[in-house]
Design an enzyme around this catalytic site. Structure first.
Site, PDB file in Angstrom:
ATOM      1  N   ASP A 475       0.829  -1.205   0.000  1.00 42.96           N
ATOM      2  CA  ASP A 475       0.000   0.000   0.000  1.00 42.96           C
ATOM      3  C   ASP A 475       0.868   1.262   0.000  1.00 42.96           C
ATOM      4  O   ASP A 475       2.068   1.211   0.299  1.00 42.96           O
ATOM      5  CB  ASP A 475      -0.883  -0.039   1.259  1.00 42.96           C
ATOM      6  CG  ASP A 475      -2.163   0.763   1.126  1.00 42.96           C
ATOM      7  OD1 ASP A 475      -2.296   1.518   0.160  1.00 42.96           O
ATOM      8  OD2 ASP A 475      -3.028   0.628   2.022  1.00 42.96           O
ATOM      9  N   ASP A 545     -10.728   1.971  -3.525  1.00 42.94           N
ATOM     10  CA  ASP A 545     -11.301   1.758  -2.192  1.00 42.94           C
ATOM     11  C   ASP A 545     -12.825   1.802  -2.248  1.00 42.94           C
ATOM     12  O   ASP A 545     -13.484   1.472  -1.258  1.00 42.94           O
ATOM     13  CB  ASP A 545     -10.807   2.837  -1.224  1.00 42.94           C
ATOM     14  CG  ASP A 545      -9.496   2.432  -0.557  1.00 42.94           C
ATOM     15  OD1 ASP A 545      -9.074   1.278  -0.735  1.00 42.94           O
ATOM     16  OD2 ASP A 545      -8.890   3.281   0.126  1.00 42.94           O
TER      17      ASP A 545
HETATM   18  C1  DGJ Z   1      -5.767   2.066   2.062  1.00 40.93           C
HETATM   19  C2  DGJ Z   1      -6.156   0.881   1.226  1.00 40.93           C
HETATM   20  O1  DGJ Z   1      -6.643   1.293   0.003  1.00 40.93           O
HETATM   21  C3  DGJ Z   1      -7.172   0.045   1.994  1.00 40.93           C
HETATM   22  O2  DGJ Z   1      -7.581  -1.032   1.218  1.00 40.93           O
HETATM   23  C4  DGJ Z   1      -6.568  -0.404   3.292  1.00 40.93           C
HETATM   24  O3  DGJ Z   1      -5.505  -1.305   3.045  1.00 40.93           O
HETATM   25  C5  DGJ Z   1      -6.083   0.780   4.087  1.00 40.93           C
HETATM   26  N1  DGJ Z   1      -5.217   1.620   3.322  1.00 40.93           N
HETATM   27  C6  DGJ Z   1      -5.373   0.340   5.330  1.00 40.93           C
HETATM   28  O4  DGJ Z   1      -4.879   1.399   6.027  1.00 40.93           O
END
Ligand code: DGJ
Length: 722
Positions: A475, A545
């Site tokens: 991430d 997301d």
């Molecule tokens: C952002 C990501 O897009 C989410 O899927 C998740 O992993 C969060 N970060 C966790 O902090």
């Protein structure tokens, strides 16, 4: 392939179905002539006549004005007032470059680009590379233009290398590709715009006089604009007409756009964003630009996308996961957020196993003092309160269930409240004397530094060595600000963002080599770094997301303009949806996610028996149909941006299987009778679907009868050739 005609001074680059040609004008100027459908004849020897300047002659190129002719690699300062691909500042303060044709060579290979991802060739590929050297006598500077022709993929890649044999200089702009469409008249540009949770919505604009550009200056390719543009005729549709695509193999700042001059020539360009970039070249040093993939199709926008999909799947993505069926996973993020424990994760995994899921992914919150998003990043050591048996203990429990274990990292970041930051406050991207801004309460590590890269690589590597981890979600949750590095000298501060990318790519390359059995999935607050550069190291990206099914149809539709479904992480989440609050039927959420890299983002223990049945069937469908979704040809039949019902059609290479995904956005009682015309079928064949027989030609000319009379009545239809 590649040829040079001595008489006409024309280079011809041909793929299976396309031709790209440029010539040397007056022994000096590299001039673009043609890009489009494959030509059967050679370019006529009087090709330059079209470009004779109409009034007074200009500059020192005889009848030709540099401000008018279609240039292959325009440079600043020689009279071309359009957007130039190259500009520099020399040691005497001058800013003019005049690099003219010097020589060329044709290689039967595709060279790598040092430090950068690029499209590669495999044994047996019909690939050649043309390297044209332009030389500036006064400054002793060479500009090498690389064109690699991937004949069977119908794609050409371009990149540039600058070699300085003169005095110290500074590159101010070095774009990777510039294509002048002479007399392009009525054309459109398409780009993919968005934001967090609204990535890659499709924008189509008329190209009118002036410049339209999209860019990122955030340090990542970003969710605002994607490093992709298409230029097409105004009449081009999804299924017919000329479409020219540009995809950047780079994950940092970019610029891409089209400038139309007052004579209707459209200059399309793509490269590192000059606004955020400077690069010093000492005598003897060189600089290589990232690569652009050029994809032309006469079969409309879907045709262009199919070219990108194939080359990205087969010659951008690398490693063992390129070819094998990927995982069906479950991720705990939306199920638990930071409220995690070993027991909860094992319970989610146990139920997931029952419906056929093969991988359990533990998301954020397992390390350091990471109790929320304000702390812990950088300290990649398990939190014993959450994982009393360590990561290896949990991993073993998941493995004992017969599942892979996957883990979340955000390795490029550090929290102010972490041991790492306390030890190394100068390891962050910052500018001396200025307060560094926090975004999501965190700083960006300075990956332009080798010592920081080594730390990141070792920290992630240590965890991967410790347990039998099969998957990593990598991430990255902030853009860069106050950009600078404590390590770089003052004149090289403008290099930091590109050096960061070189650092990141080297970490990823090393981790891929050390851990070939780990599948890496990229994520940047969802899809803020979805590009051909990152896909070389991580063959799939968490698309967004936003897991709301209706929004996802749009996001995935836009993403598919360049990126294949095989590269899109797509999960089913709980309702009401956590981002939007909307409730959609469980089967629609499955039908929207199945064509991608499928998974769940919820606690299946909270699902009803019916939902679990649907979930189990979805996993089976994903496994059964994945080959066609991931390797087949995509035809976008109708758009969620323009229509009430969005339709995507996937056709297997042998045309034996056809999958039609239908997703209504809004429905009407007593809706009208509609026919959804398919494309790309075997017109002589008969296809069977749900016990009914249809001619391939009937399905393409008349279509499937569809009534849009139930809210969110999504379906995946399977047609099989008889
Ligand atoms: C952002 C990501 O897009 C989410 O899927 C998740 O992993 C969060 N970060 C966790 O902090």
């Amino acid at each position: 392939m590649i040829s040079f005609n001595q008489k006409t001074k024309v280079f011809t680059l041909s793929t299976k179905n396309t031709t790209y040609a440029f010539g040397i004008l007056g022994d000096k100027l590299l001039t673009h002539i043609y890009w489009g459908k494959k030509l059967k004849n050679e370019i006529n020897e009087n090709w330059a006549d079209d470009f004779v300047w109409r009034s007074h002659s200009a500059f020192d190129y005889g009848d030709y004005s540099t401000n008018y002719i279609p240039l292959e690699y325009p440079q600043y300062g020689g009279g071309d007032s359009r957007i130039c691909a190259f500009s520099a500042r020399f040691s005497d303060g001058s800013r003019v470059t005049k690099a003219d044709f010097k020589s060329f060579e044709i290689l039967d290979a595709k060279p790598d680009i040092e430090g950068l991802p690029s499209v590669y060739a495999e044994n047996g590929d019909n690939v050649q590379t043309l390297v044209v050297t332009l030389h500036d006598d006064l400054k002793n500077l060479d500009i090498l233009l690389y064109y690699s022709v991937f004949e069977d993929f119908d794609a050409i890649t371009r990149s540039v290398k600058i070699i300085n044999s003169g005095e110290k200089m500074q590159i101010r702009s070095v774009l990777s590709a510039s294509v002048d469409f002479f007399g392009a008249g009525e054309s459109d540009i398409i780009h993919l715009d968005g934001s967090w949770a609204r990535e890659r919505f499709v924008t189509r604009q008329k190209i009118e006089g002036g410049n339209i550009s999209v860019e990122s200056g955030t340090g990542v390719s970003s969710s605002y604009y994607n490093p992709f543009i298409a230029v097409c005729d105004r009449t081009t549709t999804e299924l017919s007409g000329n479409a020219y695509g540009f995809g950047f193999v780079y994950s940092g700042n970019f610029v891409a756009g089209c400038e139309k001059n007052t004579y209707d020539t459209v200059r399309a360009y793509m490269g590192i964003n000059p606004r955020e970039f400077e690069w010093v070249l000492e005598n003897g040093q060189s600089f290589s630009s990232p690569e652009v993939i050029l994809a032309y199709s006469p079969e409309g926008l879907s045709g262009m996308s199919r070219i990108f999909h194939k080359i990205i799947r087969e010659r951008v993505c690398k490693g063992k996961f390129r070819d094998i069926e990927r995982y069906a996973l479950i991720n705990n993020w939306e199920a638990t957020y930071f409220d995690i424990s070993e027991e909860k994760i094992v319970n989610i995994a146990k139920t997931a196993k029952k419906i056929g899921i093969d991988t359990m992914v533990l998301d954020d919150g397992w390390f350091g003092n990471r109790v929320d998003d304000k702390t812990g990043l950088g300290d990649w050591v398990e939190n014993p309160e959450i994982l009393p048996n360590g990561i290896d203990g949990l991993c073993k429990k998941i493995n004992d269930l017969g599942m892979n274990f996957g883990l979340w990292f955000e390795p490029e970041m550090v929290s102010p409240n972490s041991n790492l930051y306390k030890l190394h406050p100068d390891w962050i991207i910052h500018t001396k004397g200025r307060m560094p801004s926090k975004i999501r309460h965190q700083y960006t590590l300075d990956l332009s530094r080798k010592d920081v890269c080594d730390y990141v690589e070792n920290a992630v590597g240590a965890i991967l060595k410790k347990a039998n981890i099969g998957y990593v979600k990598w991430d990255m949750n902030r853009s860069m600000s106050e950009v600078g590095s404590a390590f770089q000298v003052s004149e090289r501060q403008g290099e930091v963002m590109h050096r960061y990318m070189l650092g990141l790519y080297s970490i990823l390359k090393n981790l891929n080599a050390k851990f070939p059995n780990v599948l890496f999935e990229a994520c940047a607050s969802g899809g803020a770094r979805f590009d051909c550069g990152i896909l070389q190291f991580m063959p799939q990206v968490w698309t967004s997301d936003d897991t709301d099914a209706v929004e996802r149809v749009k996001i995935q539709y836009g993403t598919s303009f360049i990126y294949p479904y095989a590269s899109m992480g797509c999960h089913v989440s709980a309702c009401p949806n956590h981002q939007l609050g909307r409730t959609t039927p469980f089967d629609m959420r499955c039908n929207v996610a199945i064509p991608g890299q499928f998974g769940f983002e919820l606690d299946l223990n909270n699902c009803t028996e019916d939902e679990l049945k649907t979930a189990k069937k979805a996993v089976e469908d994903y496994r059964r149909l994945g080959e066609v979704f991931h390797k087949g040809d995509l035809y976008r039949i109708s758009s969620p941006f323009d229509c009430d019902v969005s339709v995507n059609e996937f056709v297997s290479e042998d045309k034996n299987t056809v999958l039609v995904c239908i997703y209504p956005k809004t429905s009407t009682v007593a809706s009208k009778d509609e026919y959804l015309k398919l494309a790309g079928l075997d017109e002589t064949a008969v296809y069977e679907c749900n016990g009914k027989l249809y001619g391939g030609d009937y399905l393409m000319n008349k279509g499937i009868h569809y009534i849009n009379d139930r809210e969110y009545k999504s379906v995946i239809l399977e047609f099989k050739k008889k």
